[in-house]
Design a protein around this motif. Sequence first.
Motif, PDB file in Angstrom:
ATOM      1  N   ARG A  52      -5.772  -0.898  10.042  1.00 18.71           N
ATOM      2  CA  ARG A  52      -5.874  -0.059   8.839  1.00 18.71           C
ATOM      3  C   ARG A  52      -4.490   0.385   8.362  1.00 18.71           C
ATOM      4  N   GLU A  53      -3.623   0.717   9.308  1.00 20.24           N
ATOM      5  CA  GLU A  53      -2.263   1.134   8.961  1.00 20.24           C
ATOM      6  C   GLU A  53      -1.486  -0.013   8.314  1.00 20.24           C
ATOM      7  N   ILE A  54      -1.639  -1.212   8.846  1.00 20.49           N
ATOM      8  CA  ILE A  54      -0.977  -2.379   8.256  1.00 20.49           C
ATOM      9  C   ILE A  54      -1.516  -2.627   6.852  1.00 20.49           C
ATOM     10  N   ASP A  55      -2.834  -2.567   6.706  1.00 17.57           N
ATOM     11  CA  ASP A  55      -3.450  -2.787   5.393  1.00 17.57           C
ATOM     12  C   ASP A  55      -2.956  -1.755   4.378  1.00 17.57           C
ATOM     13  N   ALA A  56      -2.873  -0.501   4.797  1.00 16.25           N
ATOM     14  CA  ALA A  56      -2.406   0.556   3.899  1.00 16.25           C
ATOM     15  C   ALA A  56      -0.938   0.330   3.530  1.00 16.25           C
ATOM     16  N   ARG A  57      -0.149  -0.097   4.482  1.00 16.94           N
ATOM     17  CA  ARG A  57       1.267  -0.366   4.217  1.00 16.94           C
ATOM     18  C   ARG A  57       1.406  -1.510   3.219  1.00 16.94           C
ATOM     19  N   ARG A  58       0.624  -2.567   3.400  1.00 18.88           N
ATOM     20  CA  ARG A  58       0.678  -3.723   2.497  1.00 18.88           C
ATOM     21  C   ARG A  58       0.255  -3.303   1.088  1.00 18.88           C
ATOM     22  N   GLU A  59      -0.763  -2.467   0.996  1.00 15.43           N
ATOM     23  CA  GLU A  59      -1.217  -1.974  -0.300  1.00 15.43           C
ATOM     24  C   GLU A  59      -0.114  -1.169  -0.985  1.00 15.43           C
ATOM     25  N   TRP A  60       0.550  -0.324  -0.222  1.00 16.00           N
ATOM     26  CA  TRP A  60       1.655   0.471  -0.752  1.00 16.00           C
ATOM     27  C   TRP A  60       2.788  -0.435  -1.216  1.00 16.00           C
ATOM     28  N   GLU A  61       3.145  -1.440  -0.378  1.00 14.21           N
ATOM     29  CA  GLU A  61       4.218  -2.370  -0.741  1.00 14.21           C
ATOM     30  C   GLU A  61       3.890  -3.133  -2.022  1.00 14.21           C
ATOM     31  N   ASP A  62       2.624  -3.503  -2.184  1.00 18.66           N
ATOM     32  CA  ASP A  62       2.195  -4.277  -3.360  1.00 18.66           C
ATOM     33  C   ASP A  62       2.428  -3.521  -4.661  1.00 18.66           C
ATOM     34  N   GLN A  63       2.496  -2.198  -4.597  1.00 20.88           N
ATOM     35  CA  GLN A  63       2.792  -1.407  -5.792  1.00 20.88           C
ATOM     36  C   GLN A  63       4.209  -1.671  -6.303  1.00 20.88           C
ATOM     37  N   TYR A  64       5.080  -2.071  -5.399  1.00 23.84           N
ATOM     38  CA  TYR A  64       6.497  -2.186  -5.725  1.00 23.84           C
ATOM     39  C   TYR A  64       7.012  -3.613  -5.735  1.00 23.84           C
ATOM     40  N   VAL A  65       6.300  -4.493  -5.061  1.00 25.53           N
ATOM     41  CA  VAL A  65       6.746  -5.873  -4.953  1.00 25.53           C
ATOM     42  C   VAL A  65       5.661  -6.781  -5.515  1.00 25.53           C
ATOM     43  N   ASP A  66       6.009  -7.511  -6.527  1.00 26.01           N
ATOM     44  CA  ASP A  66       5.066  -8.442  -7.125  1.00 26.01           C
ATOM     45  C   ASP A  66       5.269  -9.808  -6.493  1.00 26.01           C
ATOM     46  N   VAL A  67       4.327 -10.179  -5.644  1.00 25.54           N
ATOM     47  CA  VAL A  67       4.455 -11.455  -4.929  1.00 25.54           C
ATOM     48  C   VAL A  67       3.581 -12.501  -5.580  1.00 25.54           C
TER      49      VAL A  67
END
Length: 91
Positions: free
Chosen positions: A76-91
């Motif tokens: 869950r922590e990894i998923d939340a981190r990835r979600e947060w990162e996705d706000q700033y990094v458009d992959v």
Amino acid sequence: MHDLTGFQRDLLYAIVGKEEPHGLAIKDELEEYYETEIHHGRLYPNLDTLVDKGLVEKGQIDRRTNYYKITRRGQREIDARREWEDQYVDV
């Protein structure tokens, strides 16, 4: 995950990317990524911190070898981190 060091976050990613890796397999992954030697005195205390925080489960393969597995909370922590990162990094 906000209270983890970058190294501890990298440990989580290395663990989740493998199926119940042992400590030396995790060490090898990070040494390849960092392109430098990771000392046992750095690796194992940080793994223990992740276990203490409930993000990683530690089990025993044999008397000398432990395996590490991501917990549901860790995922869950990894998923939340990835979600947060996705706000700033458009992959």
